[in-house]
Design a protein around this motif. Sequence first.
Motif, PDB file in Angstrom:
ATOM      1  N   GLY A 133      70.697  70.101 -10.972  1.00  0.00           N
ATOM      2  CA  GLY A 133      70.714  69.088 -12.027  1.00  0.00           C
ATOM      3  C   GLY A 133      71.254  67.746 -11.571  1.00  0.00           C
ATOM      4  N   LEU A 134      71.354  67.566 -10.249  1.00  0.00           N
ATOM      5  CA  LEU A 134      71.840  66.300  -9.699  1.00  0.00           C
ATOM      6  C   LEU A 134      70.752  65.724  -8.794  1.00  0.00           C
ATOM      7  CD1 LEU A 134      75.388  67.622  -8.658  1.00  0.00           C
ATOM      8  CD2 LEU A 134      74.810  66.427 -10.769  1.00  0.00           C
ATOM      9  N   PRO A 135      69.723  65.107  -9.390  1.00  0.00           N
ATOM     10  CA  PRO A 135      68.596  64.653  -8.582  1.00  0.00           C
ATOM     11  C   PRO A 135      68.995  63.618  -7.540  1.00  0.00           C
ATOM     12  CG  PRO A 135      68.291  64.103 -10.934  1.00  0.00           C
ATOM     13  CD  PRO A 135      69.585  64.817 -10.819  1.00  0.00           C
ATOM     14  N   LEU A 136      68.547  63.874  -6.301  1.00  0.00           N
ATOM     15  CA  LEU A 136      68.898  63.015  -5.172  1.00  0.00           C
ATOM     16  C   LEU A 136      67.733  63.053  -4.198  1.00  0.00           C
ATOM     17  CD1 LEU A 136      71.708  61.636  -4.764  1.00  0.00           C
ATOM     18  CD2 LEU A 136      72.248  63.443  -3.135  1.00  0.00           C
ATOM     19  N   SER A 137      67.472  61.942  -3.511  1.00  0.00           N
ATOM     20  CA  SER A 137      66.402  61.920  -2.518  1.00  0.00           C
ATOM     21  C   SER A 137      66.983  61.730  -1.129  1.00  0.00           C
ATOM     22  CB  SER A 137      65.415  60.781  -2.828  1.00  0.00           C
ATOM     23  OG  SER A 137      66.046  59.544  -2.547  1.00  0.00           O
ATOM     24  N   VAL A 138      66.158  62.047  -0.127  1.00  0.00           N
ATOM     25  CA  VAL A 138      66.579  61.838   1.259  1.00  0.00           C
ATOM     26  C   VAL A 138      66.890  60.354   1.480  1.00  0.00           C
ATOM     27  CG1 VAL A 138      65.810  61.923   3.667  1.00  0.00           C
ATOM     28  CG2 VAL A 138      65.338  63.859   2.138  1.00  0.00           C
ATOM     29  N   ASP A 139      66.096  59.468   0.876  1.00  0.00           N
ATOM     30  CA  ASP A 139      66.335  58.030   1.035  1.00  0.00           C
ATOM     31  C   ASP A 139      67.692  57.609   0.462  1.00  0.00           C
ATOM     32  OD1 ASP A 139      64.080  57.504   2.458  1.00  0.00           O
ATOM     33  OD2 ASP A 139      62.869  56.908   0.721  1.00  0.00           O
ATOM     34  N   ASP A 140      68.080  58.250  -0.662  1.00  0.00           N
ATOM     35  CA  ASP A 140      69.412  57.952  -1.215  1.00  0.00           C
ATOM     36  C   ASP A 140      70.493  58.251  -0.180  1.00  0.00           C
ATOM     37  OD1 ASP A 140      68.382  57.308  -3.751  1.00  0.00           O
ATOM     38  OD2 ASP A 140      68.524  59.394  -4.445  1.00  0.00           O
ATOM     39  N   VAL A 141      70.310  59.339   0.574  1.00  0.00           N
ATOM     40  CA  VAL A 141      71.304  59.731   1.589  1.00  0.00           C
ATOM     41  C   VAL A 141      71.235  58.774   2.779  1.00  0.00           C
ATOM     42  CG1 VAL A 141      72.038  61.561   3.155  1.00  0.00           C
ATOM     43  CG2 VAL A 141      71.225  62.142   0.845  1.00  0.00           C
ATOM     44  N   LEU A 142      70.016  58.480   3.225  1.00  0.00           N
ATOM     45  CA  LEU A 142      69.856  57.579   4.378  1.00  0.00           C
ATOM     46  C   LEU A 142      70.459  56.201   4.077  1.00  0.00           C
ATOM     47  CD1 LEU A 142      66.230  58.443   5.576  1.00  0.00           C
ATOM     48  CD2 LEU A 142      68.411  59.149   6.602  1.00  0.00           C
ATOM     49  N   ALA A 143      70.411  55.789   2.814  1.00  0.00           N
ATOM     50  CA  ALA A 143      70.945  54.476   2.431  1.00  0.00           C
ATOM     51  C   ALA A 143      72.463  54.408   2.656  1.00  0.00           C
ATOM     52  CB  ALA A 143      70.619  54.185   0.968  1.00  0.00           C
ATOM     53  N   GLN A 144      73.113  55.560   2.756  1.00  0.00           N
ATOM     54  CA  GLN A 144      74.574  55.598   2.944  1.00  0.00           C
ATOM     55  C   GLN A 144      74.971  55.670   4.408  1.00  0.00           C
ATOM     56  OE1 GLN A 144      76.602  55.184   0.392  1.00  0.00           O
ATOM     57  NE2 GLN A 144      74.920  55.229  -1.077  1.00  0.00           N
ATOM     58  N   ALA A 145      74.013  55.879   5.295  1.00  0.00           N
ATOM     59  CA  ALA A 145      74.344  56.142   6.701  1.00  0.00           C
ATOM     60  C   ALA A 145      74.197  54.885   7.538  1.00  0.00           C
ATOM     61  CB  ALA A 145      73.443  57.245   7.246  1.00  0.00           C
ATOM     62  N   GLY A 146      75.118  54.698   8.503  1.00  0.00           N
ATOM     63  CA  GLY A 146      75.055  53.516   9.356  1.00  0.00           C
ATOM     64  C   GLY A 146      74.555  53.805  10.750  1.00  0.00           C
ATOM     65  N   GLY A 147      74.326  55.075  11.065  1.00  0.00           N
ATOM     66  CA  GLY A 147      73.911  55.415  12.424  1.00  0.00           C
ATOM     67  C   GLY A 147      73.057  56.659  12.438  1.00  0.00           C
ATOM     68  N   ALA A 148      72.939  57.244  13.621  1.00  0.00           N
ATOM     69  CA  ALA A 148      72.007  58.361  13.807  1.00  0.00           C
ATOM     70  C   ALA A 148      72.627  59.716  13.484  1.00  0.00           C
ATOM     71  CB  ALA A 148      71.504  58.372  15.247  1.00  0.00           C
ATOM     72  N   SER A 149      73.948  59.743  13.268  1.00  0.00           N
ATOM     73  CA  SER A 149      74.615  61.025  13.063  1.00  0.00           C
ATOM     74  C   SER A 149      74.880  61.244  11.581  1.00  0.00           C
ATOM     75  CB  SER A 149      75.926  61.053  13.868  1.00  0.00           C
ATOM     76  OG  SER A 149      76.454  62.343  13.911  1.00  0.00           O
ATOM     77  N   LEU A 150      73.924  61.892  10.915  1.00  0.00           N
ATOM     78  CA  LEU A 150      74.008  62.103   9.468  1.00  0.00           C
ATOM     79  C   LEU A 150      74.883  63.300   9.150  1.00  0.00           C
ATOM     80  CD1 LEU A 150      70.344  61.864   8.144  1.00  0.00           C
ATOM     81  CD2 LEU A 150      72.283  60.431   7.494  1.00  0.00           C
ATOM     82  N   GLY A 151      75.647  63.190   8.072  1.00  0.00           N
ATOM     83  CA  GLY A 151      76.500  64.317   7.711  1.00  0.00           C
ATOM     84  C   GLY A 151      76.648  64.491   6.219  1.00  0.00           C
ATOM     85  N   ARG A 152      77.339  65.574   5.861  1.00  0.00           N
ATOM     86  CA  ARG A 152      77.621  65.809   4.450  1.00  0.00           C
ATOM     87  C   ARG A 152      78.330  64.629   3.793  1.00  0.00           C
ATOM     88  NH1 ARG A 152      80.778  71.226   4.757  1.00  0.00           N
ATOM     89  NH2 ARG A 152      80.795  70.726   6.985  1.00  0.00           N
ATOM     90  N   PRO A 153      79.195  63.894   4.536  1.00  0.00           N
ATOM     91  CA  PRO A 153      79.833  62.742   3.882  1.00  0.00           C
ATOM     92  C   PRO A 153      78.818  61.732   3.344  1.00  0.00           C
ATOM     93  CG  PRO A 153      81.043  63.312   5.856  1.00  0.00           C
ATOM     94  CD  PRO A 153      79.794  64.146   5.868  1.00  0.00           C
ATOM     95  N   HIS A 154      77.655  61.602   4.013  1.00  0.00           N
ATOM     96  CA  HIS A 154      76.646  60.662   3.506  1.00  0.00           C
ATOM     97  C   HIS A 154      75.986  61.209   2.241  1.00  0.00           C
ATOM     98  CE1 HIS A 154      76.863  59.799   7.957  1.00  0.00           C
ATOM     99  NE2 HIS A 154      77.290  58.704   7.401  1.00  0.00           N
TER     100      HIS A 154
END
Length: 282
Positions: free
Chosen positions: A113-134
């Motif tokens: 019930g918490l709609p989220l997209s991959v782009d929403d996550v990518l928008a939070q990342a500053g580099g190539a190492s993506l994590g749960r914090p993003h």
Amino acid sequence: MRIDLHTHSLVSDGTDTPTHLVRKAAAAGLDAVALTDHDTFDGIAEAKLAAEALGVEVLGGVEMSTQLGGKSVHVLGYGCDPHDQVLLEELARVRVGRSDRVPAMVARLTELGLPLSVDDVLAQAGGASLGRPHVADAMVAKGYVARRDEAFERYLYEGGPAYVDRYCTPLSAAIDLIHEARGVAVLAHPWGRGRREDLPEPYLAELANEYRLDGVEVDHPDHDDATRAELRALASALGLLATGSSDYHGLGKTRNPLGVFTTDPDVYAEIGRRIRARGGVA
Ligand code: AMP
Ligand code: ZN
Ligand code: FE
Ligand code: FE
């Protein structure tokens, strides 16, 4: 001399650029800082450049995502040759695993019930190492949770409702890779966040004696006073270097201000000696 050997920039899941991180380290009265982004060397060149103008030393590092029996263990590599092809390939493999699980995590959250997209996550990342914090930051941006912490406590913790596993390097292989890249290997926060049962004393002894682990991070915000005292005694008994660090993540972690824990200058000097003796980048 004040030395902080564990920090993250936005190249992984911190919130400062490497340049800003080094400036803040200088402002916090630190003389030396290691940049240890998760599974990447990408921020080191920028951090070293920023350090030149400020009279701060930057030690190049990496925090490797490893696993032991399916449990997550973090290993810090200091002074590794950033061009070592075997290590670079392994770090790239881990980063692919980091990115590949994001669609599954956002699908779980969407089902919850918490709609989220991959782009929403990518928008939070500053580099190539993506994590749960993003993922957590994207949830904050949507107003689903108030802070990163809350996202972890409710959804993202290991085994949690939106947790998805990923590839991590086997622990002993990670230590070997760091050594083969001519660096120094230190176990990060080994007894923090309930990890103590995963890394009991006999296993630390095996890592010290058979895998030539160089040290353990003793002074860290995830270790309480009693744990630090016990771990310090064990490190001494096993001949392991004992380091101290903040695990600074900028705004991403509030209990980890720069320099909250520091490393003894003699231990820092010994790390530098080992790196130079092995041919790494001190
Ligand atoms: P991942 O790299 O995707 O496995 O996510 C783990 C990272 O999330 C750790 O390296 C920490 O930097 C961060 N982390 C873990 N627990 C928390 C928490 N409760 N609050 C904020 N950040 C956390
Ligand atoms: Zn982190
Ligand atoms: Fe860590
Ligand atoms: Fe860390």
